[in-house]
Write a protein that holds these residues in place. Structure first.
Motif: not given
Length: 281
Positions: A90, A94-95, A98-99, A143-144
């Motif tokens: 990603a 981000q981790t 967060d996805i 993002v995400a």
């Protein structure tokens, strides 16, 4: 510099296979949206090589590629077996927590089923390409959202790898064929190393017709490594057979071909080349 047509974009597994086959040499990969386009590009430029997946240890044979190969003027001049290991990647920072969406090719998603089952909060979204998913996320600053792809694609498009080796089955390999126009095939026929051949033929719809061919191959000490049958469109209950064989005696192999050919119709040698060793897990 060799130009090699690949199915997919930069960073895809086809590009990885092409570059590893020509390790140490400079190559230019030509992205194609489909295998049909790949064969068309090769037909338009006989100097161009191509590399195409033909089978996967989990998903099985890519049947349309057998027909494309049979209908073309391309010859198989080599093969590369590639371990397919997926990562989830990603935008940087981000981790996994967060996805909320995961994008990838349907087969890659299927191959990572256990990982996805362990993350039920991630919505699965099918895309046309693993590397294309990574590029889409990078270019769209999504993002995400994460891609399941190869490590090469993640690194190429500047994504951060959140976890490696997320495929369920670690024995996941794809076999790729290196293709060349018939006008170039002789360049790759390094006789001392050639120990494998791909054949195609049709048989009469009579009892024992296939058994006779296989008996001939066995008699001459030829090892059958794969056989694939496909129906012939417009000829009910008739089949075209694609056969891969290996041998350690070139003379015995030639004798086997001469003996088997009269038992078949439309017999063609698709290629003679060096077998690629099986990669390690």
């Amino acid at each position: 510099m060799e130009q090699i047509a690949i199915q997919g974009i930069a960073g895809c597994y086809h590009e990885t296979a092409a570059r590893r086959y020509f390790s140490g040499r400079e190559v230019e990969t030509i992205p194609c949206l489909s295998f049909n386009e790949l064969f068309d590009r090769m037909a338009a430029d006989p100097r161009m090589l191509g590399i195409a997946a033909i089978e996967n240890t989990i998903a099985g044979s890519l049947l349309p590629n057998y027909e494309l190969l049979q209908q073309s003027h391309a010859h198989i001049v080599g093969e590369k077996k590639l371990r397919i290991s997926h990562v989830i990647a990603a935008l940087p920072g981000q981790t996994l927590d967060d996805i909320h969406e995961v994008h990838s090719h349907p087969i890659a998603l299927m191959q990572c089923g256990e990982f996805l089952k362990g993350h039920p909060g991630m919505k699965v979204v099918e895309r046309d390409d693993t590397a294309g998913s990574a590029r889409e996320i990078a270019e769209g600053h999504l993002v995400a959202t994460a891609a399941i792809c190869g490590a090469e694609a993640a690194e190429l498009y500047g994504l951060e790898i959140l976890q490696r080796g997320i495929e369920t089955n670690k024995h996941n390999f794809t076999r790729f064929l290196l293709l060349a126009d018939e006008s170039r095939a002789e360049e790759f026929s390094d006789a001392p190393h050639v120990n494998k051949a791909s054949l195609v033929f049709t048989l009469s719809h009579t009892q024992g017709s296939l058994s006779k061919v296989l008996t001939v191959l066995s008699f001459y000490g030829i090892n059958l490594t794969k056989i694939q049958s496909l129906p012939i469109i417009g000829r009910e209950w008739e089949y075209r057979f694609y056969v891969d064989v290996t041998f350690d005696n070139r003379l015995r192999y030639r004798q086997a071909i001469d003996a088997a050919r009269p038992l078949t119709s439309d017999f063609r040698i698709l290629g003679e080349y060096a077998e690629c060793p099986n990669p390690t897990v």
